[in-house]
Design an enzyme around this catalytic site. Structure first.
Site, PDB file in Angstrom:
ATOM      1  N   LYS A 144       0.869  -1.179   0.000  1.00 44.66           N
ATOM      2  CA  LYS A 144       0.000   0.000   0.000  1.00 44.66           C
ATOM      3  C   LYS A 144       0.905   1.228   0.000  1.00 44.66           C
ATOM      4  O   LYS A 144       1.608   1.499   0.976  1.00 44.66           O
ATOM      5  CB  LYS A 144      -0.909   0.012   1.237  1.00 44.66           C
ATOM      6  CG  LYS A 144      -1.630   1.352   1.395  1.00 44.66           C
ATOM      7  CD  LYS A 144      -2.542   1.414   2.604  1.00 44.66           C
ATOM      8  CE  LYS A 144      -2.827   2.880   2.954  1.00 44.66           C
ATOM      9  NZ  LYS A 144      -3.772   3.023   4.066  1.00 44.66           N
ATOM     10  N   GLY A 195      -8.279   8.933   9.849  1.00 44.07           N
ATOM     11  CA  GLY A 195      -8.525   9.027  11.285  1.00 44.07           C
ATOM     12  C   GLY A 195      -9.620   9.991  11.712  1.00 44.07           C
ATOM     13  O   GLY A 195      -9.848  10.173  12.909  1.00 44.07           O
TER      14      GLY A 195
END
Lengths: 264, 66
Positions: free
Chosen positions: A106, A167
């Site tokens: 990733k 987040g």
């Protein structure tokens, strides 16, 4: 009974998976909670970060890869914390060595600590180097359709636009950009970042995403293991709703019960 | 000799290999990766790779991340 159309498995870089939920391993209280949440999520692809080993401190302490074993899960090492292409490429090469040649990564190159917004210029540079070097790159990017197209054309294995900042749990902030990215996608599109609760994951899947990657939404829930299970169902529900095809929205009512035979 | 290990100075016997360094750190058999002066050193070459004074060595492992 009408036969229920069956779904294809999720395929990325020639690998197939039953689960369309990818989960991170950060922000958990401890390894027990990490293990339990990941099991409950049903995820088969699990992200990890690569960091300097703490030297001389508790050499016997368990290692994340002993808890989330590469034999059981497809480990997706990330380049979190990297702010330029060179750092990200270096991290991917270390990850490949760490995982015995496993080449699925990733890629995320960040621009700014406050927003953790992707630096797409450095991301494009890193992707090019990594693809040439034989990596299968799942790339975290902004929800800019033009950058997403460029990354796909370059040969990235999957394009992973943010739905909201990392987040934040703000959910699917710009479904219209995601729709444009999805409409013209030539590689799997996953939402990565922004999901806050189960309905957000469902919306991402209803839009037509191939899968969703999340970490904080599970790890920062009051009960992470329960939320992991909720996410598993949310992803399945969203996928089925996408395949089923929703009814059109209408302004005025349309009775569900027939009017014939009413008691007058 | 003195090397830079994960950004810190580290004293090591002359002629030590990467495998010796890992043993000295009590990390033998752990899942880790080693970089020497910005180049990956494959696990199969840890024993044969002899360190020199001033070498920059990074030892990394996997931790939780999203």
């Amino acid at each position: 009974m009408h036969p229920v159309p069956s779904d294809k498995p999720f395929t990325v870089a020639g690998r197939t998976f039953q689960s369309r939920l990818l989960v991170g391993t950060g922000k958990y209280k401890d390894f027990d909670e990490t293990r339990a949440a990941i099991e409950a999520s049903g995820a088969e692809i699990v992200t990890v970060a690569v960091r300097r080993t703490n030297l001389g401190q508790n050499p016997g302490e368990p290692n994340l890869l002993d808890v989330i074993s590469p034999e059981r899960y497809t480990i997706l090492p990330n380049t979190a914390g990297c702010y330029d292409a060179a750092e990200a490429v270096r991290t991917c090469r270390l990850a490949r060595e760490l995982l015995d040649g496993h080449n699925l990564v990733k890629l995320e190159v960040l621009a700014d600590q406050k927003t953790l917004f992707p630096n797409v210029i450095e991301t494009l540079k890193a992707a090019e180097v990594l693809i040439k070097d034989g990596f299968d790159v799942m790339v975290y990017t902004s929800d800019d359709p033009i950058i997403a197209r460029e990354l796909a054309q370059m040969g990235c294995a999957a394009v992973m636009p943010l739905a909201g900042l990392i987040g934040t749990g703000l959910g699917i902030c710009n479904p219209y950009n995601l729709r444009i990215i999805l409409e013209e996608s030539t590689v799997p599109v996953l939402v990565d970042a922004g999901v806050g609760t189960a309905s957000d994951a469902t919306i991402a899947m209803e839009l037509g995403c191939e899968a969703v990657l999340m970490n904080s939404a599970i790890a920062h829930a009051q009960h992470p293991v329960m939320m992991a299970q909720a996410m598993k169902y949310a992803i399945e529900a969203g996928r089925l709703a996408y395949l089923a095809g929703r009814m059109p929205k209408k302004l005025y009512a349309s009775a569900s019960s027939p009017l014939d035979g009413m008691i007058r | 000799m003195r090397i830079q290990l994960n950004g810190e100075p580290f004293e090591l016997d002359d002629g030590a290999s990467i495998a010796d360094l890992i043993a000295r750190l009590d990390l033998s058999g752990r899942r880790l990766a080693v970089e020497l002066n910005l180049e990956i050193v494959p696990r199969s070459q840890h024993a044969a790779t002899i360190l020199s004074d001033g070498d920059r060595v990074e030892v990394v492992h996997a931790i939780g991340g999203g």
